[in-house]
Design a protein around this motif. Sequence first.
Motif, short mmCIF file in Angstrom:
data_model
loop_
_atom_site.label_atom_id
_atom_site.label_comp_id
_atom_site.label_asym_id
_atom_site.label_seq_id
_atom_site.Cartn_x
_atom_site.Cartn_y
_atom_site.Cartn_z
N ASP A 17 11.46 -5.69 -0.67
CA ASP A 17 10.14 -6.32 -0.47
C ASP A 17 9.07 -5.26 -0.23
O ASP A 17 8.00 -5.29 -0.85
CB ASP A 17 10.18 -7.27 0.74
CG ASP A 17 10.92 -8.57 0.42
OD1 ASP A 17 11.08 -8.87 -0.78
OD2 ASP A 17 11.32 -9.26 1.37
N LEU A 18 9.37 -4.34 0.68
CA LEU A 18 8.40 -3.27 0.98
C LEU A 18 8.18 -2.40 -0.25
O LEU A 18 7.04 -1.98 -0.52
CB LEU A 18 8.88 -2.43 2.17
CG LEU A 18 7.94 -1.31 2.61
CD1 LEU A 18 6.55 -1.83 2.96
CD2 LEU A 18 8.53 -0.54 3.81
N LYS A 19 9.23 -2.13 -0.99
CA LYS A 19 9.09 -1.33 -2.22
C LYS A 19 8.03 -1.94 -3.16
O LYS A 19 7.16 -1.23 -3.67
CB LYS A 19 10.45 -1.22 -2.92
CG LYS A 19 10.49 -0.34 -4.17
CD LYS A 19 10.28 -1.08 -5.48
CE LYS A 19 11.30 -2.16 -5.73
NZ LYS A 19 12.62 -1.67 -6.03
N ILE A 21 5.53 -3.91 -2.46
CA ILE A 21 4.18 -3.78 -1.87
C ILE A 21 3.65 -2.36 -2.08
O ILE A 21 2.51 -2.15 -2.51
CB ILE A 21 4.23 -4.15 -0.37
CG1 ILE A 21 4.51 -5.65 -0.22
CG2 ILE A 21 2.94 -3.75 0.34
CD1 ILE A 21 4.87 -6.08 1.19
N LEU A 22 4.49 -1.37 -1.81
CA LEU A 22 4.07 0.03 -1.96
C LEU A 22 3.85 0.39 -3.43
O LEU A 22 2.94 1.15 -3.77
CB LEU A 22 5.10 0.96 -1.33
CG LEU A 22 5.35 0.77 0.17
CD1 LEU A 22 6.45 1.70 0.65
CD2 LEU A 22 4.07 0.98 0.98
N ALA A 112 12.05 0.28 6.22
CA ALA A 112 11.57 -1.12 6.19
C ALA A 112 11.86 -1.84 7.50
O ALA A 112 11.15 -2.78 7.86
CB ALA A 112 12.24 -1.86 5.02
N GLY A 116 6.31 -1.09 10.31
CA GLY A 116 5.67 -2.31 9.81
C GLY A 116 5.01 -2.09 8.46
O GLY A 116 4.67 -0.95 8.10
N THR A 117 4.81 -3.18 7.74
CA THR A 117 4.25 -3.09 6.38
C THR A 117 2.91 -2.36 6.35
O THR A 117 2.68 -1.48 5.50
CB THR A 117 4.07 -4.50 5.80
OG1 THR A 117 5.34 -5.14 5.80
CG2 THR A 117 3.51 -4.46 4.40
N TRP A 118 2.04 -2.69 7.28
CA TRP A 118 0.70 -2.09 7.23
C TRP A 118 0.74 -0.62 7.60
O TRP A 118 -0.02 0.20 7.04
CB TRP A 118 -0.27 -2.88 8.12
CG TRP A 118 -0.60 -4.17 7.47
CD1 TRP A 118 0.09 -5.35 7.56
CD2 TRP A 118 -1.68 -4.42 6.54
NE1 TRP A 118 -0.48 -6.30 6.77
CE2 TRP A 118 -1.57 -5.77 6.14
CE3 TRP A 118 -2.70 -3.64 6.03
CZ2 TRP A 118 -2.46 -6.34 5.23
CZ3 TRP A 118 -3.60 -4.21 5.14
CH2 TRP A 118 -3.48 -5.54 4.75
N ALA A 120 3.34 1.31 7.04
CA ALA A 120 3.95 1.95 5.86
C ALA A 120 2.90 2.17 4.76
O ALA A 120 2.86 3.24 4.14
CB ALA A 120 5.10 1.10 5.34
N ARG A 121 2.05 1.20 4.56
CA ARG A 121 1.00 1.33 3.54
C ARG A 121 0.02 2.44 3.93
O ARG A 121 -0.46 3.19 3.07
CB ARG A 121 0.27 0.00 3.38
CG ARG A 121 1.17 -1.10 2.84
CD ARG A 121 0.43 -2.41 2.74
NE ARG A 121 -0.50 -2.40 1.63
CZ ARG A 121 -1.43 -3.33 1.44
NH1 ARG A 121 -1.57 -4.32 2.31
NH2 ARG A 121 -2.24 -3.26 0.40
#
Length: 147
Positions: A17-19, A21-22, A112, A116-118, A120-121
């Motif tokens: 999922d994170l992949k 998004i990135l 992951a 957190g997603t944000w 990581a971004r």
Amino acid sequence: MSNSKVVAMGNDHVAHDLKFILKADLEEMGYTVINFGCDSSDAVDYPDYARKVAKAIIDGEAAWGVLVCGSGLGISIAANRYKEIRATPVHDSLGARLAREHNNANVLCLGAQTTGTWVARDCLKAFFATDFIADVHGFRVDMLKSM
Ligand SMILES: O=C[C@H](O)[C@H](O)[C@H](O)COP(=O)(O)O
């Protein structure tokens, strides 16, 4: 053709999922992304994906790598088995910036389950916005190459 805008991505089942998004963020930043990662929750083994990304960099297919597993740790250990790879697990944008400025990291590793997603971004943006300061830190990276 230059590979300087090509990123090889790899991930295990924890991080698909994170992949994605990135990957979208990188494409928005103008990079071409080669997705070597797994795209589902079916269990796989992170060393296989670190190897695919390392090979793409060694073969000149990509200049950069982004690797994501649960912690970002196992996949960085695997990637750093290759002499040409400087893979750094990162947990905040300062770490991402320093990985580039000081270590000339060519592979960004994220967790992951731990980042957190944000965040990581944010790490991704900082990593790809920062240049290596070769005149100050180059001699130590040269030392790494000779080890
Ligand atoms: O460093 C390794 C990573 O965090 C892996 O994502 C993790 O070990 C996978 O564990 P599991 O197979 O229990 O989901």
